[in-house]
Design an enzyme around this catalytic site. Structure first.
Site, mmCIF file in Angstrom:
data_model
loop_
_atom_site.group_PDB
_atom_site.id
_atom_site.type_symbol
_atom_site.label_atom_id
_atom_site.label_comp_id
_atom_site.label_asym_id
_atom_site.label_seq_id
_atom_site.Cartn_x
_atom_site.Cartn_y
_atom_site.Cartn_z
ATOM 1 N N HIS A 99 -15.164 1.248 -0.618
ATOM 2 C CA HIS A 99 -14.023 0.413 -0.372
ATOM 3 C C HIS A 99 -12.700 1.101 0.515
ATOM 4 C CE1 HIS A 99 -15.131 -2.369 -3.960
ATOM 5 N NE2 HIS A 99 -15.979 -2.680 -2.737
ATOM 6 N N TYR A 154 0.794 -1.211 -0.042
ATOM 7 C CA TYR A 154 -0.029 -0.038 -0.042
ATOM 8 C C TYR A 154 0.875 1.248 -0.069
ATOM 9 C CZ TYR A 154 -4.118 -2.749 0.072
ATOM 10 O OH TYR A 154 -5.254 -3.685 -0.027
ATOM 11 N N CYS A 209 -4.801 5.382 20.628
ATOM 12 C CA CYS A 209 -4.680 4.530 21.740
ATOM 13 C C CYS A 209 -3.261 3.930 22.020
ATOM 14 C CB CYS A 209 -5.683 3.364 21.499
ATOM 15 S SG CYS A 209 -5.329 1.800 20.218
ATOM 16 N N CYS A 236 -6.954 2.422 12.704
ATOM 17 C CA CYS A 236 -6.391 1.486 13.722
ATOM 18 C C CYS A 236 -7.262 0.176 14.127
ATOM 19 C CB CYS A 236 -6.273 2.301 15.176
ATOM 20 S SG CYS A 236 -5.734 1.170 16.620
#
Length: 232
Positions: free
Chosen positions: A108, A56, A138, A116
């Site tokens: 998509h 990616y 987090c 996350c």
């Protein structure tokens, strides 16, 4: 064209191909170098997140180097001049937005987004993402691309269903007609008596489900269709 018309447009990889972004089926392109099970499934990410991020990262760079083409600009012009146009895309690139389109529904996900997997937080993706990147909310090292992979539920389906329920014209542009649920949108539109049109490089596998079709390069047939709709 009347002000009461509601046009719902679905776009697929074919609309961005002329901008240099490859499709699943391109021979020798980025996708052909990887097994989809390794880079486009939750299981693949669990096995090797580093490989998935590398894939990616390459796609993100490819996207940043690409530019919107005449088809993207034409749809933005249609949206700006017609009172009711909804653009739904299967694409994860941002070429619709850079071409001037507004409120595009990315069913998509978006290549320029990060997600996350632990807490669901979303933020803008950096140029490069790594498996060890911590979530800014987090702190968990569970960062993944904000992409809907095979086996996951597409985003904003209720919003898409609502748009299709009131569409008077459904247009599919540059789609293969093979990936569900998007492949079923033409049937949904026809069930509600909308007119349906396919604009594609060549007839898709589901071409016979459309009332009509026009075929050729997206940069030619999409601007021509938009000019016709707008009466230019």
């Amino acid at each position: 064209m009347t002000a009461s018309e509601r046009i719902v447009i679905l776009t697929g990889a074919g609309i961005s191909a002329e901008s240099g972004l490859g499709t699943f089926r391109d021979v020798g392109g980025l996708w052909s170098q990887y097994d989809l099970a390794d880079v486009a499934t939750p299981e693949g990410f669990a096995r090797d997140p580093g490989l998935v991020h590398a894939f990616y990262n390459a796609r993100r760079q490819n996207c940043r180097e690409a530019e919107p083409n005449a088809a993207h600009h034409a749809l933005a012009r249609l949206q700006a001049k017609h009172p009711d146009v909804v653009i739904v895309t299967q694409n994860v690139d941002d070429l619709h937005e850079r071409g001037g389109a507004q409120a595009v529904i990315h069913m998509h996900g978006e290549l320029m987004g990060a997600l996350c997997a632990q807490c669901g937080a979303r933020w803008s993706a950096p140029d490069r993402m790594e498996a060890t990147d911590a979530c800014p909310k987090c702190g968990s090292p569970a960062t993944r691309p904000d992409i809907v992979w095979f086996g996951e539920i597409p985003y904003q389906m209720r919003r898409i269903e609502d748009a299709l329920a009131t569409a008077t014209l459904f247009v599919a542009i540059g789609t293969s007609g093979e990936v569900y649920p998007a492949a079923g949108f033409v049937q949904d539109a026809r069930a509600r008596e909308a007119q349906t049109l396919e604009l594609n490089l060549e007839p898709s596998g589901g071409a016979n489900q459309f009332h009509s079709g026009r075929y050729g390069p997206a940069t030619e047939i999409v601007p021509a269709w938009v000019a016709e709709i707008l009466g230019d």
